[in-house]
Design an enzyme around this catalytic site. Sequence first.
Site, PDB file in Angstrom:
ATOM      1  N   ASN A 212       0.850  -1.194   0.000  1.00 37.71           N
ATOM      2  CA  ASN A 212       0.000   0.000   0.000  1.00 37.71           C
ATOM      3  C   ASN A 212       0.883   1.240   0.000  1.00 37.71           C
ATOM      4  OD1 ASN A 212       0.483   0.792   2.873  1.00 37.71           O
ATOM      5  ND2 ASN A 212      -0.421  -1.217   3.204  1.00 37.71           N
ATOM      6  N   ASP A 281      -4.823  -6.344   5.144  1.00 39.42           N
ATOM      7  CA  ASP A 281      -5.825  -7.204   5.774  1.00 39.42           C
ATOM      8  C   ASP A 281      -5.756  -8.630   5.234  1.00 39.42           C
ATOM      9  OD1 ASP A 281      -6.961  -5.384   7.534  1.00 39.42           O
ATOM     10  OD2 ASP A 281      -8.181  -4.484   5.960  1.00 39.42           O
ATOM     11  N   LYS A 340     -14.872   1.231  14.535  1.00 39.17           N
ATOM     12  CA  LYS A 340     -13.561   0.585  14.799  1.00 39.17           C
ATOM     13  C   LYS A 340     -13.099   0.812  16.237  1.00 39.17           C
ATOM     14  CE  LYS A 340     -12.133   0.743  10.021  1.00 39.17           C
ATOM     15  NZ  LYS A 340     -11.355   1.364   8.976  1.00 39.17           N
ATOM     16  N   LYS A 344     -12.542  -2.529  18.397  1.00 41.09           N
ATOM     17  CA  LYS A 344     -11.169  -2.911  18.749  1.00 41.09           C
ATOM     18  C   LYS A 344     -10.803  -2.498  20.176  1.00 41.09           C
ATOM     19  CE  LYS A 344      -9.702  -2.731  13.885  1.00 41.09           C
ATOM     20  NZ  LYS A 344      -8.580  -2.732  12.953  1.00 41.09           N
TER      21      LYS A 344
HETATM   22  N1  CTP Z   1      -4.668  -2.763  11.983  1.00 40.80           N
HETATM   23  C1  CTP Z   1      -3.880  -3.737  12.552  1.00 40.80           C
HETATM   24  N2  CTP Z   1      -3.781  -4.969  11.975  1.00 40.80           N
HETATM   25  C2  CTP Z   1      -4.465  -5.247  10.847  1.00 40.80           C
HETATM   26  C3  CTP Z   1      -5.285  -4.263  10.257  1.00 40.80           C
HETATM   27  C4  CTP Z   1      -5.359  -3.027  10.850  1.00 40.80           C
HETATM   28  O1  CTP Z   1      -3.241  -3.478  13.578  1.00 40.80           O
HETATM   29  N3  CTP Z   1      -4.361  -6.463  10.305  1.00 40.80           N
HETATM   30  C5  CTP Z   1      -4.797  -1.454  12.641  1.00 40.80           C
HETATM   31  C6  CTP Z   1      -4.188  -0.298  11.873  1.00 40.80           C
HETATM   32  O2  CTP Z   1      -2.853  -0.071  12.257  1.00 40.80           O
HETATM   33  C7  CTP Z   1      -5.114   0.851  12.271  1.00 40.80           C
HETATM   34  C8  CTP Z   1      -6.432   0.208  12.511  1.00 40.80           C
HETATM   35  O3  CTP Z   1      -6.161  -1.170  12.729  1.00 40.80           O
HETATM   36  O4  CTP Z   1      -4.712   1.429  13.497  1.00 40.80           O
HETATM   37  C9  CTP Z   1      -7.469   0.388  11.439  1.00 40.80           C
HETATM   38  O5  CTP Z   1      -7.140  -0.235  10.268  1.00 40.80           O
HETATM   39  P1  CTP Z   1      -8.149  -0.402   9.069  1.00 40.80           P
HETATM   40  O6  CTP Z   1      -7.480  -1.213   8.008  1.00 40.80           O
HETATM   41  O7  CTP Z   1      -8.697   0.936   8.689  1.00 40.80           O
HETATM   42  O8  CTP Z   1      -9.304  -1.186   9.783  1.00 40.80           O
HETATM   43  P2  CTP Z   1     -10.065  -2.457   9.394  1.00 40.80           P
HETATM   44  O9  CTP Z   1     -10.672  -2.929  10.661  1.00 40.80           O
HETATM   45  O10 CTP Z   1      -9.172  -3.386   8.660  1.00 40.80           O
HETATM   46  O11 CTP Z   1     -11.212  -1.889   8.481  1.00 40.80           O
HETATM   47  P3  CTP Z   1     -11.403  -1.759   6.897  1.00 40.80           P
HETATM   48  O12 CTP Z   1     -12.616  -2.533   6.659  1.00 40.80           O
HETATM   49  O13 CTP Z   1     -11.594  -0.283   6.665  1.00 40.80           O
HETATM   50  O14 CTP Z   1     -10.165  -2.281   6.245  1.00 40.80           O
END
Ligand code: CTP
Length: 402
Positions: A212, A281, A340, A344
């Site tokens: 990314n 993810d 979130k 979390k």
């Molecule tokens: N994060 C993490 N580990 C992952 C994915 C995300 O620690 N595998 C943390 C990121 O560092 C950030 C927060 O989670 O602080 C939010 O990440 P984001 O990708 O926006 O959240 P998601 O829950 O994955 O939601 P989305 O559906 O938007 O991807």
Amino acid sequence: MRRHISNKEVVLAVTGSIAAYKACEIASRLIELNAKVTPVLTRSACELVQPATFEAITGRRAITNLFGAFASAEIEHIAVATRAHLFLVAPATANILAKAANGIADDWLSTALLATRAPILFAPAMNSNMFAHPATQANIETLLGRGCHFIEPESGRLACGTVGQGRMADPMSIIEAALPLISGDSSLAGKKVLITSGGTREPLDPVRYIGNRSSGKMGRALAIEALARGAQVTVVTGPSDVALPYGAETIRVETAMQMAAETLPRAQDANIVICAAAVADYRPEQTYEHKRKRAGQSLTLALVENPDILAQIGAAKRTGQILVGFAAETEELVANACVKLKKKNLDLIVANQVGVPESGFGVDTLNAAILDRDGQTTELPLIAKDELAQRLFDRMALLMAQ
Ligand code: CTP
């Protein structure tokens, strides 16, 4: 960061090493951070660089000798030494270390070093044999024992042609080492701050990955701010374009799985955990040992979910531990971030906009809002990442005081 050293008095003392020219950059970085800088050049330094250069950068007269100072009403070495928040000797020669260690006061700088009660930071720069000499090492030991601070010289090719340790640390590292000393802010002393930073890369084969656009700039700003408040800082970072601050323990990883393995155990005894990394993810189900060849037909990749590091830390959060996340969003910033924060188990979340030129990945500014566990939302104007880091730590301080 700006607020911490705004209007703080820094004496930038330049001694006679070839690295003296690099002190110009140190001076201009300090001015950028709104510090008040008094340049001091020893006689040997004046052979190498011009006082006028430092005067132009700092807007102050450069001090070059002890007795010229009597032209003004105050006894200058005492007055400057008294109001200084930091004496930064960069570069520091073997000679100034020897004089400071032995209390010799035969010029402005060595005299002021005895008169000041401000912290003193030396950035040695000299030939590697001179640096390794037992006399120099003993002087450094003596000065360390008296509470002086040092930023180690780097190894590399020196001006004299030899290769070894003796090259002055780079100006940015010197600034970063100086920040907590200038700020005098020790509100996070003894606290452990763990930060994830940068983006992860999920390999498909030896040459390709899913990645990314994260630059690591936010993580860097957070690390500098935590250091400026006296914290013990660890950064677990994916590949990133920016240098992390000297003074933070840096652990480099590539994939989300590696980031999880390095971060989760360290989170257990951290007082503050900030997950600023853009973690993938998903990862490819299969990583090929050899480079995949074009096969003349469409290709479908199977992806499997990566662990959510932040969610796992949230699930195991101790009382008193502060957990901060980031939500990079292209739409519905606050609403998505709010979900979130709850899911979390976070104390704070930064909802930041990505996908527009002035905010997000790779740039120095963000459109953001800070949401807290009590349901309060603070919308911010377009804000520099270092300023956002400052605001976040201010909010954390409030939560820690609750
Ligand atoms: N994060 C993490 N580990 C992952 C994915 C995300 O620690 N595998 C943390 C990121 O560092 C950030 C927060 O989670 O602080 C939010 O990440 P984001 O990708 O926006 O959240 P998601 O829950 O994955 O939601 P989305 O559906 O938007 O991807």
